[in-house]
Design a protein around this motif. Sequence first.
Motif, PDB file in Angstrom:
ATOM      1  N   ASP A   1       0.926  -1.175  -0.065  1.00 35.06           N
ATOM      2  CA  ASP A   1      -0.078  -0.017  -0.059  1.00 35.06           C
ATOM      3  C   ASP A   1       1.093   1.167  -0.006  1.00 35.06           C
ATOM      4  OD1 ASP A   1      -3.185  -0.439   0.558  1.00 35.06           O
ATOM      5  OD2 ASP A   1      -1.810  -2.171   1.459  1.00 35.06           O
ATOM      6  N   PRO A   2       0.390   2.379  -0.542  1.00 35.04           N
ATOM      7  CA  PRO A   2       1.261   3.524  -0.717  1.00 35.04           C
ATOM      8  C   PRO A   2       1.991   3.918   0.750  1.00 35.04           C
ATOM      9  CG  PRO A   2      -0.706   3.635  -2.151  1.00 35.04           C
ATOM     10  CD  PRO A   2      -0.830   2.395  -1.300  1.00 35.04           C
TER      11      PRO A   2
ATOM     12  N   SER B   1       6.814   0.326  -5.169  1.00 41.11           N
ATOM     13  CA  SER B   1       5.509   0.626  -5.967  1.00 41.11           C
ATOM     14  C   SER B   1       4.324   0.596  -5.007  1.00 41.11           C
ATOM     15  CB  SER B   1       5.415  -0.229  -7.126  1.00 41.11           C
ATOM     16  OG  SER B   1       4.680   0.545  -8.072  1.00 41.11           O
ATOM     17  N   GLY B   2       3.791   1.686  -4.969  1.00 44.31           N
ATOM     18  CA  GLY B   2       2.350   1.480  -4.172  1.00 44.31           C
ATOM     19  C   GLY B   2       1.140   1.066  -5.094  1.00 44.31           C
TER      20      GLY B   2
ATOM     21  N   PRO C   1      -1.977   1.409  -6.940  1.00 45.96           N
ATOM     22  CA  PRO C   1      -2.737   2.722  -7.553  1.00 45.96           C
ATOM     23  C   PRO C   1      -3.905   2.829  -6.926  1.00 45.96           C
ATOM     24  CG  PRO C   1      -2.687   0.984  -9.207  1.00 45.96           C
ATOM     25  CD  PRO C   1      -2.034   0.536  -7.923  1.00 45.96           C
ATOM     26  N   THR C   2      -4.608   1.881  -6.419  1.00 43.44           N
ATOM     27  CA  THR C   2      -5.727   1.911  -5.850  1.00 43.44           C
ATOM     28  C   THR C   2      -5.643   1.175  -4.207  1.00 43.44           C
ATOM     29  OG1 THR C   2      -6.867  -0.259  -6.728  1.00 43.44           O
ATOM     30  CG2 THR C   2      -7.372   1.852  -7.615  1.00 43.44           C
ATOM     31  N   SER C   3      -6.663   1.535  -3.346  1.00 45.55           N
ATOM     32  CA  SER C   3      -6.450   1.356  -1.978  1.00 45.55           C
ATOM     33  C   SER C   3      -7.658   1.504  -1.074  1.00 45.55           C
ATOM     34  CB  SER C   3      -5.341   2.017  -1.078  1.00 45.55           C
ATOM     35  OG  SER C   3      -5.198   1.767  -0.134  1.00 45.55           O
ATOM     36  N   ARG C   4      -7.726   0.526  -0.360  1.00 48.62           N
ATOM     37  CA  ARG C   4      -8.902   0.582   0.481  1.00 48.62           C
ATOM     38  C   ARG C   4      -8.934   1.797   1.366  1.00 48.62           C
ATOM     39  NH1 ARG C   4      -9.349  -3.485   5.769  1.00 48.62           N
ATOM     40  NH2 ARG C   4     -10.975  -1.931   6.296  1.00 48.62           N
ATOM     41  N   TYR C   5      -7.816   2.587   1.738  1.00 44.84           N
ATOM     42  CA  TYR C   5      -7.738   3.551   2.424  1.00 44.84           C
ATOM     43  C   TYR C   5      -7.721   4.828   1.751  1.00 44.84           C
ATOM     44  CZ  TYR C   5      -5.548  -0.187   5.192  1.00 44.84           C
ATOM     45  OH  TYR C   5      -5.357  -1.453   5.970  1.00 44.84           O
ATOM     46  N   SER C   6      -8.437   4.837   0.495  1.00 41.52           N
ATOM     47  CA  SER C   6      -8.754   6.048  -0.395  1.00 41.52           C
ATOM     48  C   SER C   6      -9.499   7.129   0.274  1.00 41.52           C
ATOM     49  CB  SER C   6      -9.037   5.594  -1.692  1.00 41.52           C
ATOM     50  OG  SER C   6     -10.380   4.887  -1.472  1.00 41.52           O
ATOM     51  N   GLU C   7     -10.296   6.813   1.182  1.00 41.21           N
ATOM     52  CA  GLU C   7     -11.103   7.425   1.719  1.00 41.21           C
ATOM     53  C   GLU C   7     -10.429   8.474   2.717  1.00 41.21           C
ATOM     54  OE1 GLU C   7     -14.707   6.031   3.761  1.00 41.21           O
ATOM     55  OE2 GLU C   7     -15.130   4.513   2.253  1.00 41.21           O
ATOM     56  N   SER C   8     -10.649   9.988   2.677  1.00 35.81           N
ATOM     57  CA  SER C   8      -9.889  10.758   3.528  1.00 35.81           C
ATOM     58  C   SER C   8      -9.759  10.627   4.860  1.00 35.81           C
ATOM     59  CB  SER C   8     -10.210  12.233   3.450  1.00 35.81           C
ATOM     60  OG  SER C   8     -11.767  12.414   3.023  1.00 35.81           O
TER      61      SER C   8
END
Length: 219
Positions: free
Chosen positions: A155-156, A176-177, A179-186
């Motif tokens: 993860d990034p 390389s993180g 490009p999508t992650s479950r932690y994308s919500e602020s």
Amino acid sequence: MKISLLRSRNGLRYYLLRGIMLSLMLVLVLFGMCIAEVYRSGNRVLPAQYHADAAVVLGAAAWDKRPSPVFQERINHAIALYQAGRVDKLVFTGGTPKKGFMTEAEVGRRYALKQGVPARDILFENTSRDTYQNLLNIKPLLREHDIADIVIVTDPYHTARAAVMARDLGLQAETSGTPTSRYSESRKKMHFLLQESYSLFGYYAGKWGNRVLQWLNFG
């Protein structure tokens, strides 16, 4: 005599409080530097023309024989790097938290095989329990297969700590993180940023503490 003793005590308290305040300020500065490092690493993109011998997928939770959403994102990203010709092999890491269940590495390998990655291009170690062990335990595997450089996939915001550990272990690695992650919500993103910054700070503190102890023992 009493006045002199009182002044001495007041002076001692002053220097003690000053020392505590300076220590707290130093901790806050160092923690701020860790936040900056995690944020910068998490937003860094792998150079377009970079090629490595293998992508190392750091372990994450697996649900029986299925990867968790976090793990699946990591595997998918590694497969994308492989299919784009940017890495030659995939390396999966991670043991199992409970006896009798498939290891994280085996779950990752099984998923990659289903996505069409040939078995000859998949390696794995299935004993590690954390990030440091993930990287430490793959070293013999990399040597055995003449893998000189790797891309660590995770993860990034996890890339900063993984990069520091890889460097300390003597691995030639880029990160390389996903490009999508479950932690994308602020809210989740901020929580993960602070969590990883704390973990990185703890790793640095442990490393510096060991060096101080070694110095004291040497002295």
